[in-house]
Design an enzyme around this catalytic site. Structure first.
Site, PDB file in Angstrom:
ATOM      1  N   ASP B  10     -40.932  24.460   0.513  1.00  0.00           N
ATOM      2  CA  ASP B  10     -40.327  23.228   0.007  1.00  0.00           C
ATOM      3  C   ASP B  10     -40.445  23.297  -1.508  1.00  0.00           C
ATOM      4  O   ASP B  10     -41.498  23.000  -2.072  1.00  0.00           O
ATOM      5  CB  ASP B  10     -41.087  22.011   0.557  1.00  0.00           C
ATOM      6  N   GLU B  71     -35.904  25.056   1.426  1.00  0.00           N
ATOM      7  CA  GLU B  71     -35.104  23.832   1.484  1.00  0.00           C
ATOM      8  C   GLU B  71     -33.947  23.916   0.497  1.00  0.00           C
ATOM      9  O   GLU B  71     -34.103  24.343  -0.645  1.00  0.00           O
ATOM     10  CB  GLU B  71     -35.954  22.593   1.175  1.00  0.00           C
ATOM     11  N   ASP B 144     -45.219  17.501   1.022  1.00  0.00           N
ATOM     12  CA  ASP B 144     -44.568  18.780   0.690  1.00  0.00           C
ATOM     13  C   ASP B 144     -45.044  19.889   1.619  1.00  0.00           C
ATOM     14  O   ASP B 144     -44.269  20.775   1.986  1.00  0.00           O
ATOM     15  CB  ASP B 144     -44.880  19.165  -0.756  1.00  0.00           C
TER      16      ASP B 144
END
Lengths: 185, 185
Positions: B10, B71, B144
């Site tokens: 992420d 992501e 996260d």
């Protein structure tokens, strides 16, 4: 101040402009390297970034710049490519750090103002001024390559005030002085 | 299909979530590693990216994932940090390629739909489902880190249809089957 070797990078996935210039304390500048690294639009994103990184690394290892200047990317710019451009700029900045170099970003307007005296200058004006400053016989092409050189020149030019000039200016010094005056209007 | 080890990232400059999971053909999953790499907000951008890269590299070298899931970043997201996030994602993708791995991006909605069955799920729902799938005693934090695990699970889950299940399901298989049914509604 001694001569500064600046690597300028105009980040992009399809075309990443790379330019290296030596800028003397009197602001005269010499072309060291100019080129464009391309990656195939149909390659996976991670491979495209690796291709761009390999091209930047080759220039870092061959020309040993003192500092790296990268064009600053804004979210407001062309939506379809801005994320790839930002990713390429991240790679360029990472490589600078991994070679022990400081990096700085400059906005397109800052570069145009520094080089042509006009923050909204078009690509042709930037190319023309870069060619004049570096005493090139032809305009640097593609525009990405010219932008990379302009970034490198801009970076060197912004590092501090010009020294007091004595005696007649060389053509390169005149070009710098003109650009500087125009940018300050 | 054999067990797949997925590194989920992420991306972020202030906090970059990193998660590694092993996902078996029956869709049961094991936690291998979870963490967050942080960089100082007052450090130069090139140093921040180098810090993030060092953290990702350490995980690549210690855990040898088979594939990397990152992501996907959109220009429309939070304007003030989106460029840094995109730059960090570029670094993550580059490192995947430089370790000979394929990488794939997944959107936040794809991840949420895959994990919770609902593309607009909130962070708490994602954390809860990740904890259930991986049989964790507590919710993975910060968000996260949970997002990185969710990305990794999503990636493994999207690689193909579930095999025909025979006999009673394990709790992990049930969690997968539930998530899959919900996502297909």
């Amino acid at each position: 101040m001694s001569t500064l070797r600046v690597l300028g990078i105009d980040p992009g996935l399809t075309r990443c402009g790379i330019g290296v210039v030596d800028v003397a304390p009197d602001r005269s500048a010499e072309l060291v390297h100019v080129g464009v690294v391309r990656s195939a639009t149909d390659a996976p994103i991670e491979r495209r970034l690796a291709t761009i990184a390999a091209g930047i690394r080759a220039v870092l290892q061959e020309h040993h710049p003192d500092v790296v200047a990268v064009e600053r990317v804004f979210a407001q710019q062309n939506r379809s490519t801005v994320m790839g451009t930002a990713q390429a700029s991240g790679v360029a900045l990472l490589l600078a750090a991994e070679h022990g170099l400081a990096a700085q970003t400059h906005t397109p307007s800052e570069v145009k103002a520094a080089i042509t005296g006009y923050g909204n200058a078009d690509k042709r004006q930037v190319q023309t001024m870069v060619a004049r400053i570096l005493r090139l016989d032809a305009l640097p092409k593609p525009a990405d390559a010219a932008d990379a050189l302009a970034l490198a020149l801009c970076h060197a030019w912004r590092r501090g005030p010009a020294p007091v000039e004595k005696g007649p200016l060389t053509p390169a010094q005149r070009a710098w002085a003109d650009a500087e005056r125009l940018a300050r209007r």
